[in-house]
Design a protein around this motif. Structure first.
Motif, PDB file in Angstrom:
ATOM      1  N   ALA A 256       0.811  -1.217   0.000  1.00  9.13           N
ATOM      2  CA  ALA A 256       0.000   0.000   0.000  1.00  9.13           C
ATOM      3  C   ALA A 256       0.844   1.267   0.000  1.00  9.13           C
ATOM      4  N   ALA A 257       2.123   1.155   0.354  1.00 10.45           N
ATOM      5  CA  ALA A 257       3.003   2.317   0.409  1.00 10.45           C
ATOM      6  C   ALA A 257       3.963   2.389  -0.779  1.00 10.45           C
ATOM      7  N   TRP A 258       3.820   1.494  -1.770  1.00 11.54           N
ATOM      8  CA  TRP A 258       4.699   1.523  -2.936  1.00 11.54           C
ATOM      9  C   TRP A 258       4.435   2.767  -3.779  1.00 11.54           C
ATOM     10  N   ILE A 259       5.469   3.243  -4.448  1.00 11.32           N
ATOM     11  CA  ILE A 259       5.393   4.469  -5.248  1.00 11.32           C
ATOM     12  C   ILE A 259       4.640   4.197  -6.550  1.00 11.32           C
ATOM     13  N   LEU A 260       3.768   5.153  -6.918  1.00 10.86           N
ATOM     14  CA  LEU A 260       3.053   5.088  -8.181  1.00 10.86           C
ATOM     15  C   LEU A 260       3.859   5.839  -9.245  1.00 10.86           C
ATOM     16  N   ALA A 261       4.008   5.254 -10.424  1.00 13.48           N
ATOM     17  CA  ALA A 261       4.828   5.872 -11.461  1.00 13.48           C
ATOM     18  C   ALA A 261       4.238   5.579 -12.834  1.00 13.48           C
ATOM     19  N   ARG A 262       4.674   6.374 -13.819  1.00 11.11           N
ATOM     20  CA  ARG A 262       4.272   6.184 -15.211  1.00 11.11           C
ATOM     21  C   ARG A 262       5.522   5.924 -16.048  1.00 11.11           C
ATOM     22  N   VAL A 263       5.417   4.999 -16.990  1.00  8.01           N
ATOM     23  CA  VAL A 263       6.566   4.642 -17.830  1.00  8.01           C
ATOM     24  C   VAL A 263       6.801   5.737 -18.858  1.00  8.01           C
ATOM     25  N   GLU A 264       8.016   6.326 -18.832  1.00  3.30           N
ATOM     26  CA  GLU A 264       8.387   7.356 -19.802  1.00  3.30           C
ATOM     27  C   GLU A 264       9.129   6.773 -20.996  1.00  3.30           C
ATOM     28  N   GLU A 265      10.059   5.835 -20.735  1.00  3.51           N
ATOM     29  CA  GLU A 265      10.836   5.225 -21.805  1.00  3.51           C
ATOM     30  C   GLU A 265      10.965   3.732 -21.534  1.00  3.51           C
ATOM     31  N   ALA A 266      10.861   2.944 -22.582  1.00  6.00           N
ATOM     32  CA  ALA A 266      11.088   1.503 -22.489  1.00  6.00           C
ATOM     33  C   ALA A 266      12.377   1.166 -23.239  1.00  6.00           C
ATOM     34  N   HIS A 267      13.174   0.260 -22.662  1.00  4.92           N
ATOM     35  CA  HIS A 267      14.467  -0.082 -23.254  1.00  4.92           C
ATOM     36  C   HIS A 267      14.468  -1.570 -23.624  1.00  4.92           C
ATOM     37  N   PRO A 268      14.025  -1.904 -24.843  1.00  2.49           N
ATOM     38  CA  PRO A 268      14.017  -3.316 -25.251  1.00  2.49           C
ATOM     39  C   PRO A 268      15.414  -3.824 -25.533  1.00  2.49           C
ATOM     40  N   GLY A 269      15.618  -5.125 -25.332  1.00  2.00           N
ATOM     41  CA  GLY A 269      16.883  -5.756 -25.642  1.00  2.00           C
ATOM     42  C   GLY A 269      16.957  -6.147 -27.108  1.00  2.00           C
ATOM     43  N   PRO A 270      18.046  -6.812 -27.507  1.00  2.00           N
ATOM     44  CA  PRO A 270      18.178  -7.237 -28.911  1.00  2.00           C
ATOM     45  C   PRO A 270      17.060  -8.160 -29.378  1.00  2.00           C
ATOM     46  N   ASP A 271      16.418  -8.867 -28.437  1.00  2.00           N
ATOM     47  CA  ASP A 271      15.321  -9.767 -28.795  1.00  2.00           C
ATOM     48  C   ASP A 271      13.966  -9.086 -28.769  1.00  2.00           C
ATOM     49  N   GLY A 272      13.959  -7.750 -28.523  1.00  2.00           N
ATOM     50  CA  GLY A 272      12.710  -7.006 -28.521  1.00  2.00           C
ATOM     51  C   GLY A 272      11.958  -7.017 -27.205  1.00  2.00           C
ATOM     52  N   ILE A 273      12.470  -7.698 -26.201  1.00  2.00           N
ATOM     53  CA  ILE A 273      11.797  -7.787 -24.899  1.00  2.00           C
ATOM     54  C   ILE A 273      12.313  -6.682 -23.984  1.00  2.00           C
ATOM     55  N   VAL A 274      11.384  -5.980 -23.346  1.00  2.00           N
ATOM     56  CA  VAL A 274      11.734  -4.885 -22.430  1.00  2.00           C
ATOM     57  C   VAL A 274      12.061  -5.457 -21.062  1.00  2.00           C
ATOM     58  N   ARG A 275      13.227  -5.099 -20.531  1.00  2.00           N
ATOM     59  CA  ARG A 275      13.631  -5.572 -19.211  1.00  2.00           C
ATOM     60  C   ARG A 275      13.982  -4.435 -18.257  1.00  2.00           C
ATOM     61  N   ALA A 276      14.021  -3.205 -18.749  1.00  2.00           N
ATOM     62  CA  ALA A 276      14.281  -2.035 -17.910  1.00  2.00           C
ATOM     63  C   ALA A 276      13.543  -0.846 -18.505  1.00  2.00           C
ATOM     64  N   VAL A 277      13.030   0.025 -17.638  1.00  2.00           N
ATOM     65  CA  VAL A 277      12.261   1.187 -18.096  1.00  2.00           C
ATOM     66  C   VAL A 277      12.650   2.413 -17.281  1.00  2.00           C
ATOM     67  N   LYS A 278      12.395   3.565 -17.868  1.00  2.00           N
ATOM     68  CA  LYS A 278      12.568   4.844 -17.176  1.00  2.00           C
ATOM     69  C   LYS A 278      11.207   5.325 -16.710  1.00  2.00           C
ATOM     70  N   LEU A 279      11.107   5.685 -15.437  1.00  2.00           N
ATOM     71  CA  LEU A 279       9.824   6.012 -14.823  1.00  2.00           C
ATOM     72  C   LEU A 279       9.761   7.479 -14.420  1.00  2.00           C
ATOM     73  N   LYS A 280       8.548   8.010 -14.431  1.00  2.00           N
ATOM     74  CA  LYS A 280       8.261   9.354 -13.944  1.00  2.00           C
ATOM     75  C   LYS A 280       7.387   9.240 -12.711  1.00  2.00           C
ATOM     76  N   THR A 281       7.864   9.772 -11.586  1.00  2.00           N
ATOM     77  CA  THR A 281       7.108   9.751 -10.333  1.00  2.00           C
ATOM     78  C   THR A 281       6.768  11.172  -9.922  1.00  2.00           C
ATOM     79  N   SER A 282       6.091  11.296  -8.825  1.00  2.00           N
ATOM     80  CA  SER A 282       5.708  12.623  -8.335  1.00  2.00           C
ATOM     81  C   SER A 282       6.904  13.413  -7.829  1.00  2.00           C
ATOM     82  N   THR A 283       8.009  12.726  -7.563  1.00  2.00           N
ATOM     83  CA  THR A 283       9.193  13.399  -7.020  1.00  2.00           C
ATOM     84  C   THR A 283      10.360  13.465  -8.006  1.00  2.00           C
ATOM     85  N   GLY A 284      10.246  12.829  -9.164  1.00  2.00           N
ATOM     86  CA  GLY A 284      11.356  12.849 -10.111  1.00  2.00           C
ATOM     87  C   GLY A 284      11.322  11.658 -11.044  1.00  2.00           C
TER      88      GLY A 284
END
Length: 307
Positions: A256-284
């Motif tokens: 219930a205390a986890w941060i809410l965020a929106r995905v700004e950028e997705a970083h797919p690997g060579p196989d096209g699968i996303v494993r890391a993303v850049k997030l936008k939160t209320s604080t940065g």
């Protein structure tokens, strides 16, 4: 699970592509004799991402000025690297008090900036894995475990001096078996074979001119077959996309205390699968692996066969 990166499966000189991490702290004596003063010390570890060879340096402090000489000593013995990978300190989730100092040091933006700038003139690229994703650095994390295991068995609770610790820490870990080779006289392959052609713990053999010069190339192919096995993370899921709303998991907080965020950028690997993303939160902004995210359902999410 993703395919192995290209630098893990391409033949290269030892330590051309390396991973780096710290182990410790360890208690060291400043001198031999009665009632010596005791201080903290750390092991700075460099692991070759191709041959699994390990190079260890002792560091007395956690600072950029101490780490850079360790790096220079490493490269003066093993040669310059093309690329070095490391975590950025925030992988120590829920770290104990003994690791807090290491976490703060590695996560400092000033340390990361000074590090990349000092190596840019040498043509060396320093890459940091995403925060809170220790499985991305499994190669050096497992090497740290091997080093600690050997030290615990050999040293136990004995407190060594700086010179004694420096003498102890290198040869055994590079003579460990990597894979079984039944068609050779040695029956196993170790990182030392790629460094000096034999284990560090054996006496040099006689004339080896009768052996084919590409013998290690064949061994390299044998170890590659053992690296390709992937036994987990085989179920394919829908990729996280830009504008998805997610919860950022935190093991130290209730859901219930986890941060809410929106995905700004997705970083797919060579196989096209996303494993890391850049997030936008209320604080940065922040970067996280998908293993630390929980995607919230939207109006377009499919439920039980229908939208």
């Amino acid at each position: 699970m993703a395919d192995l990166p290209g630098i893990r499966t391409t033949e290269a000189l030892p330590f051309q592509y390396s991973g780096s991490d710290y182990a410790g702290p360890f208690i060291l004596k400043e001198r031999r004799g009665r009632n010596p003063r005791k201080t903290k010390g750390y092991i700075c570890l460099f692991v070759c991402l191709v041959t699994s060879a390990i190079h260890l340096e002792l560091a007395t402090y956690l600072s950029t000025d101490t780490f850079l000489p360790c790096l220079r000593r490493f490269m003066s013995l093993r040669g310059k690297c093309s690329q070095i990978f490391s975590d950025n300190g925030t992988n120590f989730v829920g770290a104990k008090r003994a690791l807090d100092e290491m976490q703060k040091f590695l996560s400092l933006q000033e340390h990361q900036r000074n590090l990349t700038q000092s190596l840019a003139d040498d043509g060396i690229k320093w890459s940091f894995i995403p925060p809170h994703s220790p499985h991305w650095g499994g190669k050096w994390e497992s090497s740290v475990r091997s080093v600690k295991l050997h030290l615990r068995r050999v040293v136990g609770k004995t407190v060594l001096t700086f010179e004694q610790m420096q003498t102890l820490i290198s040869a055994v870990v590079n003579s460990r078996p990597l894979c079984y080779t039944p068609d050779t006289d040695l029956t196993y392959l170790s990182p030392a074979h790629f460094l000096i052609g034999r284990p560090f713990t054996t006496v040099p053999e006689g004339d080896l001119t009768h052996l084919p010069i590409n013998r290690l190339d064949y061994w390299h192919q044998e170890i590659l077959t053992s690296l390709q096995q992937r036994r987990k993370w085989s179920n394919k899921e829908r990729n996280i996309a830009v504008d998805n709303v997610v919860l950022v998991k935190d093991s130290n907080l209730p859901p219930a205390a986890w941060i809410l965020a929106r995905v700004e950028e997705a970083h797919p690997g060579p196989d096209g699968i996303v494993r890391a993303v850049k997030l936008k939160t209320s604080t940065g902004e922040m970067t996280r692996p998908i293993t630390k995210l929980a995607v919230l359902p939207s109006s377009e999410t499919l439920f039980q066969g229908g939208p």
